[in-house]
Write an enzyme that holds these catalytic residues in place. Structure first.
Site, PDB file in Angstrom:
ATOM      1  N   SER A 142       0.773  -1.058   0.129  1.00  0.00           N
ATOM      2  CA  SER A 142       0.004   0.078  -0.237  1.00  0.00           C
ATOM      3  C   SER A 142       0.777   1.388  -0.032  1.00  0.00           C
ATOM      4  O   SER A 142       1.981   1.091   0.260  1.00  0.00           O
ATOM      5  CB  SER A 142      -0.961  -0.036   1.230  1.00  0.00           C
ATOM      6  OG  SER A 142      -1.437   1.370   1.456  1.00  0.00           O
ATOM      7  N   TYR A 155      -2.334  -0.464  10.300  1.00  0.00           N
ATOM      8  CA  TYR A 155      -2.404  -0.745   9.187  1.00  0.00           C
ATOM      9  C   TYR A 155      -1.065  -0.362   8.294  1.00  0.00           C
ATOM     10  O   TYR A 155      -0.630  -1.405   7.657  1.00  0.00           O
ATOM     11  CB  TYR A 155      -3.639  -0.200   8.418  1.00  0.00           C
ATOM     12  CG  TYR A 155      -3.652  -0.421   7.066  1.00  0.00           C
ATOM     13  CD1 TYR A 155      -4.169  -1.744   6.473  1.00  0.00           C
ATOM     14  CD2 TYR A 155      -3.259   0.468   6.138  1.00  0.00           C
ATOM     15  CE1 TYR A 155      -4.259  -1.961   5.098  1.00  0.00           C
ATOM     16  CE2 TYR A 155      -3.358   0.306   4.640  1.00  0.00           C
ATOM     17  CZ  TYR A 155      -3.820  -0.985   4.312  1.00  0.00           C
ATOM     18  OH  TYR A 155      -3.911  -1.542   2.912  1.00  0.00           O
TER      19      TYR A 155
END
Length: 245
Positions: A142, A155
């Site tokens: 990501s 995250y």
């Protein structure tokens, strides 16, 4: 001719989003696809769609947090197609929340899926690829692997870990086994559906207004796969052109 044709591509998290889009695209390019996810009814429908268009696809129930299931998944792929050319470690979850919310179960879920899931994929796929003398890992991280935003501390930590693991694997295996990191910016997917913190959910709705389609990430994965065997695309970041993040 595409260098994708004839390859056996194994995809985790294949029931929706990036995994589903990648399966469709690579199948169109002539790859044989093995789909893995927990929602087998979606995998069955996707495999049927690919076959109806002349492609090759098999599917298997998979929870990436289970090392045993990941081993079985890779063995299943080998039993169906004789080898594994590419393993796309794509499964991930993103239940964002402020640290002070103390959603510890959600923290642990992210660690289990986003980090352990990738490690389980490597542990299951690497011995086979070493035995074959070829293969490619594509790990999906990501833009959160490069900078941290509020509510995304855990995250982002998991995606930083994927980035570190991927680079370490690349340096260790080299040669006949290629290793690629794909880092999407905000992309159309079901990731945000797992957010239970109301403030984080509302922020993400606004953040995702400029999301790019999952097919954009699928094309970056295709690019990495179709390169000649001696070319390793180590890292790709794909984000919306309008995104500042």
């Amino acid at each position: 001719m595409s260098n994708v044709k004839g390859k056996v591509v194994v995809i985790t998290g294949a029931s929706s989003g990036i995994g589903e889009a990648t399966a469709r695209l690579l199948a169109e390019q002539g790859a044989s696809i093995v789909l893995g996810a927990r929602r087998t009814e979606r995998l069955e429908a996707l495999a049927a769609e690919i076959r109806s268009k002349g492609g090759a696809a098999e599917y298997c129930a998979l929870d990436v947090t289970s090392k045993e299931q990941m081993d079985e998944f890779i063995s299943f792929a080998k039993s169906k197609f004789g080898r594994v050319d590419v393993l796309v470690n794509n499964a991930g979850v993103m239940p964002l929340s402020p640290l002070e919310a103390l959603k510890i179960d959600e923290w642990n879920r992210m660690i289990d899926v986003n980090i352990r899931g990738v490690l389980h994929g490597i542990a299951a796929g690497l011995p086979l690829m070493k035995q074959q003398g070829f293969g490619q890992f594509i790990n999906v991280a990501s833009v959160g692997a490069y900078s941290v935003t509020p509510t995304a501390a855990v995250y982002c930590a998991t995606k930083y870990a994927v980035r570190a693991i991927t680079d370490g694997l690349r340096m260790e295996v080299g040669g006949d086994i290629r290793v690629t990191l794909i880092s999407p910016g905000v992309t159309e997917s079901e990731l945000a559906d797992s957010i239970t913190d109301e403030e984080s959910r509302e922020f993400m709705k606004e953040y995702r207004r400029i999301a790019i389609p999952a097919s954009a990430i699928a094309r970056s994965i295709q690019y990495a796969v179709e390169q000649p065997a001696e070319v390793d695309v180590s890292e790709i970041i794909v984000r919306p052109a309008a995104s500042p993040y």
